[in-house]
Design a protein around this motif. Structure first.
Motif, PDB file in Angstrom:
ATOM      1  N   ALA A   1       0.827  -1.209   0.000  1.00  0.00           N
ATOM      2  CA  ALA A   1       0.000   0.000   0.000  1.00  0.00           C
ATOM      3  C   ALA A   1       0.864   1.262   0.000  1.00  0.00           C
ATOM      4  CB  ALA A   1      -0.930  -0.010   1.210  1.00  0.00           C
ATOM      5  N   ILE A   2       2.008   1.196   0.658  1.00  0.00           N
ATOM      6  CA  ILE A   2       2.881   2.369   0.766  1.00  0.00           C
ATOM      7  C   ILE A   2       3.607   2.668  -0.542  1.00  0.00           C
ATOM      8  CG2 ILE A   2       5.127   3.029   1.784  1.00  0.00           C
ATOM      9  CD1 ILE A   2       4.052   2.309   4.479  1.00  0.00           C
ATOM     10  N   ALA A   3       3.719   1.688  -1.414  1.00  0.00           N
ATOM     11  CA  ALA A   3       4.447   1.893  -2.672  1.00  0.00           C
ATOM     12  C   ALA A   3       3.906   3.100  -3.437  1.00  0.00           C
ATOM     13  CB  ALA A   3       4.367   0.640  -3.523  1.00  0.00           C
ATOM     14  N   ALA A   4       2.596   3.259  -3.444  1.00  0.00           N
ATOM     15  CA  ALA A   4       1.989   4.389  -4.163  1.00  0.00           C
ATOM     16  C   ALA A   4       2.335   5.715  -3.489  1.00  0.00           C
ATOM     17  CB  ALA A   4       0.473   4.220  -4.222  1.00  0.00           C
ATOM     18  N   LEU A   5       2.476   5.710  -2.163  1.00  0.00           N
ATOM     19  CA  LEU A   5       2.805   6.933  -1.439  1.00  0.00           C
ATOM     20  C   LEU A   5       4.241   7.367  -1.693  1.00  0.00           C
ATOM     21  CD1 LEU A   5       1.125   6.127   2.015  1.00  0.00           C
ATOM     22  CD2 LEU A   5       0.155   7.376   0.065  1.00  0.00           C
TER      23      LEU A   5
END
Length: 235
Positions: free
Chosen positions: A109-113
Motif C-alpha cells: 500500500a505504501i508503494a503508491a505513497l
C-alpha cells in the motif's frame, strides 16, 4: 561589540532552529536547509571568539546575563550540527534497513505513497545489505511461539502506541505498513512488518526505509529496535 556578539549568537541559533520547520512546511529545500546548519557552526564559532575577546579585554563593559545567553546560543548552534556530522560518520550511508536481507518485506500500500520520493520503494540492494550486516548484525528475523493472530494484534498495537500513521493492516497476508515522521525536519520514513508461519513458529520481519536522503543517521535501525522492543514488551 556587545550588540554584535548578541546578534551573531542569535543568528547562529536561528540557523539551527529554523531549517527543520522551514523544510517540513515546504518553504525551504533540503540542500539549503543543511547548508544553514553548516553556516550555524561558523557563525557560532565567530560569536564565541568575540565573546572571549570581550571577556578578556572588555570585562568592565560586559552584561553577564546577556553574555551567558549568547554563549549558550553559540554553543548549541555549534554542538547540534557537529553532533549530527559525528553521527553520520559513525554509521553507514544507507537508508534501507531490514531484518531479512535475503527476502526483504515489500511495500504494498505504501508503494503508491512513495511514487514521487527520491528513494524508490524497491530494496536498495546487496551493497546496502553488506553495509547493514557490518553495522547492525543484531537485526535479524525474530522468531515467536505465539499465534499469528496474537502476534499481528500486538505488532499493530505497538505501531499505534509509537504514534506512527497506520497505512495498511492485512491480517490475512500478515502484513502491516506504517509511516513515521521525524519531529524536527518532518522526514517521512516507511515501515513494513511481515508475519509468516512455519510449523509451530512464527517469523516476524521488519523493514524501515527513508523517502529522502542517502544516510539516515542510523534512524531506521533505531526505529526497528524500538518497534521490536515494544512488541517483545507486550508479549
Amino acid at each position: 561589540m556587545k550588540i554584535l556578539v548578541a546578534l551573531l549568537s542569535l543568528l547562529a541559533i536561528l540557523l539551527v532552529a529554523l531549517p527543520g520547520p522551514l523544510y517540513k512546511h515546504q518553504i525551504l529545500e533540503l540542500a539549503p536547509a543543511f547548508a544553514a546548519l553548516r553556516y550555524a557552526v561558523y557563525v557560532g564559532i565567530a560569536a564565541l571568539v568575540l565573546l572571549l575577546v570581550q571577556i578578556i579585554f572588555m570585562r568592565k563593559n560586559i552584561s553577564w546575563p546577556v553574555t551567558a545567553i549568547s554563549a549558550v546560543f553559540a554553543i548549541v548552534a555549534i554542538a547540534l550540527p557537529v553532533s549530527m556530522m559525528g553521527k553520520a560518520k559513525s554509521v553507514p550511508p544507507i537508508h534501507d534497513i531490514s531484518t531479512d536481507l535475503v527476502n526483504p518485506p515489500n511495500f504494498v500500500a505504501i508503494a503508491a505513497l512513495r511514487a514521487d520520493a527520491p528513494n524508490p520503494a524497491e530494496y536498495a540492494g546487496e551493497e546496502t545489505a553488506k553495509q547493514q550486516r557490518e553495522a547492525y548484525p543484531e537485526l535479524i528475523t525474530e522468531i515467536y511461539q505465539q499465534s499469528s493472530e496474537q502476534l499481528f494484534e500486538v505488532a499493530q498495537a505497538a505501531v499505534n502506541d509509537l504514534g506512527w500513521t497506520l497505512v495498511n493492516a492485512n491480517k490475512a497476508a500478515g502484513l502491516i505498513e506504517a509511516t513515521d515522521e521525524t519531529t524536527w525536519f518532518g522526514f517521512k520514513d516507511d515501515v513494513v512488518i511481515r508475519i509468516s508461519n512455519t510449523g509451530e513458529e512464527r517469523f516476524l520481519d521488519v523493514r524501515s526505509k527513508s523517502r529522502v536522503g542517502k544516510s539516515d543517521l542510523g534512524k531506521n535501525a533505531e526505529r526497528i529496535h524500538t518497534l521490536l522492543d515494544a512488541i517483545n514488551a507486550k508479549l
